[in-house]
Write a protein that holds these residues in place. Structure first.
Motif, PDB file in Angstrom:
ATOM      1  N   ARG A 279      10.454  -8.355   2.861  1.00  0.00           N
ATOM      2  CA  ARG A 279       8.561  -7.840   2.696  1.00  0.00           C
ATOM      3  C   ARG A 279       8.062  -6.286   3.049  1.00  0.00           C
ATOM      4  NH1 ARG A 279       4.162  -9.355   5.402  1.00  0.00           N
ATOM      5  NH2 ARG A 279       5.268  -9.229   7.191  1.00  0.00           N
ATOM      6  N   PHE A 280       7.836  -5.675   2.063  1.00  0.00           N
ATOM      7  CA  PHE A 280       7.824  -4.303   2.253  1.00  0.00           C
ATOM      8  C   PHE A 280       6.516  -3.752   1.961  1.00  0.00           C
ATOM      9  CE2 PHE A 280      10.291  -5.351  -1.318  1.00  0.00           C
ATOM     10  CZ  PHE A 280       9.654  -4.489  -2.050  1.00  0.00           C
ATOM     11  N   GLU A 281       5.866  -2.503   2.423  1.00  0.00           N
ATOM     12  CA  GLU A 281       4.635  -1.755   1.756  1.00  0.00           C
ATOM     13  C   GLU A 281       4.857  -0.728   1.159  1.00  0.00           C
ATOM     14  OE1 GLU A 281       1.692  -0.599   4.555  1.00  0.00           O
ATOM     15  OE2 GLU A 281       3.600  -0.210   6.112  1.00  0.00           O
ATOM     16  N   THR A 282       4.543  -0.180  -0.118  1.00  0.00           N
ATOM     17  CA  THR A 282       4.702   1.276  -0.468  1.00  0.00           C
ATOM     18  C   THR A 282       2.905   1.923  -0.860  1.00  0.00           C
ATOM     19  OG1 THR A 282       3.521   0.103  -3.144  1.00  0.00           O
ATOM     20  CG2 THR A 282       5.527  -0.183  -1.867  1.00  0.00           C
ATOM     21  N   ALA A 283       3.331   3.050  -1.044  1.00  0.00           N
ATOM     22  CA  ALA A 283       2.715   3.742  -0.769  1.00  0.00           C
ATOM     23  C   ALA A 283       2.842   5.137  -1.755  1.00  0.00           C
ATOM     24  CB  ALA A 283       1.592   4.625  -0.075  1.00  0.00           C
TER      25      ALA A 283
ATOM     26  N   SER B  51      -0.315   2.147   8.390  1.00  0.00           N
ATOM     27  CA  SER B  51      -0.229   2.192   7.082  1.00  0.00           C
ATOM     28  C   SER B  51       1.008   3.290   6.854  1.00  0.00           C
ATOM     29  CB  SER B  51      -1.361   1.672   6.461  1.00  0.00           C
ATOM     30  OG  SER B  51      -1.943   2.734   5.620  1.00  0.00           O
ATOM     31  N   LEU B  52       1.443   2.685   6.286  1.00  0.00           N
ATOM     32  CA  LEU B  52       1.780   4.114   5.361  1.00  0.00           C
ATOM     33  C   LEU B  52       1.632   4.838   4.272  1.00  0.00           C
ATOM     34  CD1 LEU B  52       5.171   4.734   4.548  1.00  0.00           C
ATOM     35  CD2 LEU B  52       4.887   2.892   2.493  1.00  0.00           C
ATOM     36  N   ALA B  53       0.090   3.644   3.514  1.00  0.00           N
ATOM     37  CA  ALA B  53      -0.649   4.942   2.542  1.00  0.00           C
ATOM     38  C   ALA B  53      -1.406   5.506   3.732  1.00  0.00           C
ATOM     39  CB  ALA B  53      -1.526   3.884   2.157  1.00  0.00           C
ATOM     40  N   ASP B  54      -1.776   5.317   4.898  1.00  0.00           N
ATOM     41  CA  ASP B  54      -2.783   6.470   5.493  1.00  0.00           C
ATOM     42  C   ASP B  54      -1.794   7.327   5.805  1.00  0.00           C
ATOM     43  OD1 ASP B  54      -4.821   5.300   5.280  1.00  0.00           O
ATOM     44  OD2 ASP B  54      -4.874   4.287   7.406  1.00  0.00           O
TER      45      ASP B  54
ATOM     46  N   LEU C 164       9.014   3.618   0.283  1.00  0.00           N
ATOM     47  CA  LEU C 164       8.609   1.914   1.112  1.00  0.00           C
ATOM     48  C   LEU C 164       8.593   2.136   2.158  1.00  0.00           C
ATOM     49  CD1 LEU C 164      10.059  -0.569  -1.018  1.00  0.00           C
ATOM     50  CD2 LEU C 164      11.156  -0.158   1.325  1.00  0.00           C
ATOM     51  N   ARG C 165       7.815   0.980   2.911  1.00  0.00           N
ATOM     52  CA  ARG C 165       8.515   0.540   4.220  1.00  0.00           C
ATOM     53  C   ARG C 165       9.071  -1.110   5.027  1.00  0.00           C
ATOM     54  NH1 ARG C 165       5.090   1.715   9.610  1.00  0.00           N
ATOM     55  NH2 ARG C 165       3.346   0.748   8.303  1.00  0.00           N
TER      56      ARG C 165
ATOM     57  N   LEU D 288       9.262  -4.111   6.243  1.00  0.00           N
ATOM     58  CA  LEU D 288       8.027  -4.782   7.217  1.00  0.00           C
ATOM     59  C   LEU D 288       9.344  -5.962   7.719  1.00  0.00           C
ATOM     60  CD1 LEU D 288       4.833  -5.321   5.491  1.00  0.00           C
ATOM     61  CD2 LEU D 288       5.776  -3.771   6.783  1.00  0.00           C
TER      62      LEU D 288
END
Length: 246
Positions: free
Chosen positions: A2-6, A213-216, A241-242, A244
């Motif tokens: 799983r990862f988050e992107t911004a 958050s990555l976006a913030d 990208l981070r 998780l």
């Protein structure tokens, strides 16, 4: 995995934004692209748009089991040819050009490539593991020990880029990474020089604090980079990208 992107792209103190950014998911994988257009207002934007669109189209056509490094090499060549072609079509006096960085993440492995001074940062546990080395004269001075990292932002040769997409038909130097197996907490950051010149390597590697958050984080970091370079800040663009924890 799983990862988050911004992603973000700020105008800075310029009249036009010639940077472009894209994060494109396809068939369980992900392509990240940042392009920094060169060569005048319309020309730079056209070059960056053409390069990003070409790379995204190439990635949409990949088949299972493709080799990420070979894909990046071939796709960047196609993007270069596309920028050259569009420049010839529109007849802009100064042919449109762009720097570019692209990264493929698939099956927990990241591979990236770049042309010019658009960078890729790879950080683990808030520490810089590696970053790409710019295709510039000033990077050669840095590697030879003739200047320090701190001297780069204000150096008079900082904007002399030796390789880019577009311009002359001859294919540019493309630098590829080795594949990197990602772990929870790892961060990948692709960015134009508007971000790295104003933020610095240590800040970019540190990433978000716990609970942010990555976006913030990316929004705050890009804003600070613009303010640090005001009133001469450049377009400031990034994709991040981070990874998780499962």
């Amino acid at each position: 995995m799983r990862f988050e992107t911004a992603e973000i792209s700020l105008l800075g103190d310029r009249e036009d934004n010639q940077d472009r950014v894209a994060i494109h998911a396809h068939d369980g994988g992900l392509l990240m692209v940042v392009a920094d257009g060169m060569g005048g207002h319309s020309g730079g934007a056209l070059a960056a748009t053409t390069a990003v669109d070409s790379l995204r189209d190439s990635y949409a056509g990949v088949t299972p089991g493709f080799d990420a490094a070979e894909f990046l090499r071939a796709a960047i060549v196609r993007a270069h040819d596309a920028v050259v072609a569009v420049g010839e079509e529109v007849g802009i006096g100064s042919r449109p050009r762009t720097t570019c960085a692209a990264c493929v993440v698939r099956d927990g492995v990241a591979t990236w490539a770049h042309v010019g001074d658009t960078r890729v940062y790879f950080a683990r546990d808030g520490e810089l593991v590696t970053r790409t080395r710019d295709h510039t004269a000033i990077e050669a001075l840095l590697q030879d020990g003739l200047i320090s990292e701190d001297e780069i932002p204000g150096h008079p040769m900082r904007h002399y880029v030796e390789f880019c997409l577009g311009g002359a038909p001859e294919r540019p130097l493309i630098t590829l990474s080795e594949p990197v197996a990602l772990l929870p907490g790892d961060m990948l950051l692709l960015c134009s020089d508007g971000l790295w010149s104003g933020a610095g390597d240590a800040t970019l590697a540190a990433g978000p604090q716990q609970g942010m958050s990555l976006a913030d984080w990316l929004s705050r970091t890009a804003g600070r980079a613009v303010r640090a370079c005001t009133p001469y800040s450049d377009n400031t663009t990034a994709a991040a990208l981070r990874v998780l924890a499962e």
